[in-house]
Design an enzyme around this catalytic site. Structure first.
Site, PDB file in Angstrom:
ATOM      1  N   GLY A 350      19.766   9.948  21.814  1.00 13.22           N
ATOM      2  CA  GLY A 350      20.483  10.652  22.872  1.00 13.22           C
ATOM      3  C   GLY A 350      21.829  10.027  23.091  1.00 13.22           C
ATOM      4  O   GLY A 350      22.399   9.409  22.198  1.00 13.22           O
ATOM      5  N   ASP A 465      19.555  15.698  33.976  1.00 10.65           N
ATOM      6  CA  ASP A 465      19.611  16.089  32.564  1.00 10.65           C
ATOM      7  C   ASP A 465      18.325  16.819  32.175  1.00 10.65           C
ATOM      8  O   ASP A 465      17.707  16.521  31.157  1.00 10.65           O
ATOM      9  CB  ASP A 465      19.829  14.870  31.678  1.00 10.65           C
ATOM     10  CG  ASP A 465      20.359  15.241  30.291  1.00 10.65           C
ATOM     11  OD1 ASP A 465      20.865  16.376  30.134  1.00 10.65           O
ATOM     12  OD2 ASP A 465      20.267  14.410  29.371  1.00 10.65           O
TER      13      ASP A 465
END
Length: 651
Positions: A350, A465
């Protein structure tokens, strides 16, 4: 820094927000008067309805006047001599579910009037069957009629009351029944056939209620242009912040074009002022931190990040407190567990680091996140995840097993291993297989994810997120929400915090992106995108789709408002062949539509979202949603950024 600089900054900020407050206070009275209201429970009320005593009559049409039931705290509509409690409102289908108030309050409800909708804007939804109640019938009436006896009534040896669904038989014997009974009343009941109510009592049948549809002018263009709908002498008007408009939007005509130019100029000027203020504050804070960093030790952090800029703001005392109660792994232990961080064991990566599969000496499988060396925010992200996850316990949140020690070469976080990949993998990734992810499983995933987010919000945490790549699935498709690197602990007394927008393209709340104000409604928007992924099996952003459909949220809004939801539903779900699937998909799409509103104040809270999804899962019907018009207009004004020309990682 000059000592007068902070004073100058505070003065600038004061004048800027004074201007904003002045603009807010100048809102048109009619616009403010038609703010959605509720009776305490149930749906919020807005056009074409209006709530007597809480809203002005010009907020809706006369036929849509509602009152509040003081006992149930629900809205009530009067039709043909009877009062009906409104359980929920759906603007996707322009319908609302009602129950006769007698069935809500009376242990022996006895409706006395047939439902007459002549000269009203309402009509009964086809999803009903007719239930005929026969009052005080003579004993010689055919026994075949006595299917649902009204046992709570004062029956005698000569007179009986009961209900019947067999309309054909009753039709043949209508004359006999009318002569043998004192009164016959027809009541619609929400059911596709009599088998749906098999085994229910007379009272339980009446408590099911039924669904009414309505006809009224579309409000969608007005809402999405920033207005609220209302009426003027029973004619539709769009009530805008600067006054009513006779057309259906707040942004029409030459005057509006001129106003938009002025607004753009003001926004540009405001942005310049804010930018100048932000730059000054940044310089001031940077100067303070730089000065302070020389006085602070960085001994707590791993040796190879002591020169990391973010390490200078990493509070040593708090970090020591943070590690209390957290299992500490040595670097060597985790290096061995991951086979020296073997690239073949990578599970994903990520914005902050790479995740590896590992196996501890005690046999436990774990996921080890190794934060990137070149990411200057990694110390902050490390602390953020540890601080948040150590205080949380929920079956649908990924568990933190521990982290690396303060003497470790790298910042390492150790999580429980969730073996079945991400939701994105199963919807539109390498593990996509329609047969393994039927609608019932997808709805379960939605409910569990909403439950996790509801828990976070109750704990004053915003995930920031939410996306299908951060929803992990085990072998039984149980949800584990992961990746709290961007999450924010929320002040108890605040409705939002101001921060630079962060997140993933296609999922970012447009209100957050525009106003730099993060709130729990930002997670609600992102979750709505996930709901549309579950319905469509399409990714949130796809640059190969037509321009207006690159962003899934925009595509969903357009399809729903044009009554084209079917076009984007995954064909493998059985939308056209399974009635329950169709009903629940529509209900979830309606919920997603509400959550995708560009104005965060029009979105429901996550608690409401989770409760609604649970109701849909349990009984297949919709929710107590706010009224939103989706009939005739274009897409919502704002949408989540979808640009992928420059890579935008979750930072």
């Amino acid at each position: 820094m000059n000592p007068s600089t902070p004073s100058l900054l505070y003065t600038s900020i004061f004048f800027y927000f004074t201007i904003i407050a002045t603009q807010t206070l100048s809102l048109d009275p009619k616009f403010k008067a038609c703010e959605p209201k509720s009776c305490g429970k149930g749906p919020q009320i807005s056009y074409p309805f209006y709530l007597s005593g809480k809203q002005e009559s010009f907020c809706g049409y006369p036929s849509f006047e509602l009152t509040c039931d003081d006992e149930e705290k629900l809205p009530v509509l009067g039709i043909s001599g009877e009062e009906y409690v409104i359980k929920n409102i759906s603007y996707l289908t322009q319908s609302f579910q009602v129950v006769n108030s007698k069935a809500s309050h009376d242990p022996c409800p006895r409706p006395l009037n047939n439902l007459t909708l002549h000269r009203t804007p309402f009509f009964v939804n086809p999803s009903h069957i007719n239930f005929t109640i026969l009052y005080n019938c003579s004993d010689h009436l055919l026994e075949d009629f006595r299917t649902y006896p009204l046992t709570c009534a004062r029956n005698t040896s000569l007179l009986r009351s009961f209900g019947v669904f067999d309309r054909k038989k009753l039709g043949k014997e209508k004359q006999i029944a009318s002569m043998s009974c004192q009164k016959l009343v027809d009541v619609p009941v929400l059911a596709s056939n009599e088998s749906d109510v098999m085994g229910m009592t007379y009272v339980e049948i009446l408590k099911r209620g039924f669904v009414l549809n309505w006809t009224a002018n579309s409000c969608f263009r007005c809402i999405t242009s920033g207005g609220r709908c209302g009426t003027d002498q029973q004619e539709f008007v769009c009530l805008c912040p600067d006054g009513p408009k006779l057309h259906d939007t707040c942004t029409n005509g030459k005057n509006d074009k001129r106003r938009r130019v002025i607004v753009k100029v003001l926004i540009g000027a405001s942005a310049a002022v804010v930018g100048l203020i932000a730059a000054s504050i940044f310089w001031y804070v940077y100067h303070r931190r730089k000065t302070k960093s020389y006085r602070n030790s960085s001994a707590l952090l791993p040796r190879n990040i002591s020169s990391d800029p973010s390490a200078k703001s990493f509070d040593i005392e708090k970090a020591e407190e943070l590690l209390v109660g957290v299992h500490i792994f040595s670097y060597e232990e985790l290096e061995e567990a991951t086979n020296n961080f073997d690239p073949s064991k990578e599970l994903g990566d990520g914005g902050f680091g790479t995740v590896y599969y590992g196996k501890l000496k005690d046999g436990r499988s774990v996921a080890v996140k190794r934060l990137y060396d070149n990411n200057f925010k990694r110390a902050e992200q490390f602390r953020n995840e540890v601080e948040i996850l150590t205080g949380l316990r929920h079956p649908n949140l990924v568990a933190l097993f521990g982290c690396s020690s303060k003497q470790s070469r790298d910042l390492l976080l150790v999580y429980e291993y969730v073996a079945n990949g991400t939701l994105a993998d199963h919807l539109h990734g390498p593990q996509a297989n329609p047969s393994s992810l039927p609608w019932s499983i997808r709805l379960k995933i939605a409910v569990e994810t909403a439950s996790a987010l509801k828990y976070l919000h109750a704990s004053k945490i915003i995930h920031r997120d939410v996306k299908s790549n951060n929803i992990l699935l085990d072998q039984n498709f149980n949800v584990k929400v992961a990746d709290f690197g961007l999450s924010r602990l929320f002040p108890m007394d605040k409705t939002h915090v101001s921060t630079a927008p962060q997140g993933t393209p296609g999922y970012v709340d447009p209100d957050y992106h525009l106003c730099y104000q993060l709130s729990n409604k930002s997670d609600v928007y992102s979750f709505a995108v996930v709901l549309m992924e579950l319905i469509s099996s399409l990714p949130a952003v796809d640059i190969t789709r037509p321009r207006q459909e690159i962003n899934l949220s925009n595509m969903a809004v357009v399809k729903i408002q044009n009554h084209e939801l079917r076009d984007m539903v995954d064909p493998s779900l059985g939308f056209d062949t399974d009635t329950r699937v169709r009903q629940t998909v529509i209900a979830v799409a309606e919920l997603a539509f509400q959550c995708l509103q560009s104005d965060k104040d029009l979105r429901p809270c996550m608690s409401h979202v989770q409760d609604t999804l649970t109701r849909i899962q349990n009984n297949g019907f919709g929710s107590e949603m706010d009224v939103v018009d989706v009939n005739k207009s274009g897409p919502l004004v704002a949408q989540s950024p979808d640009s992928v020309i420059v890579k935008w990682d979750s930072k």
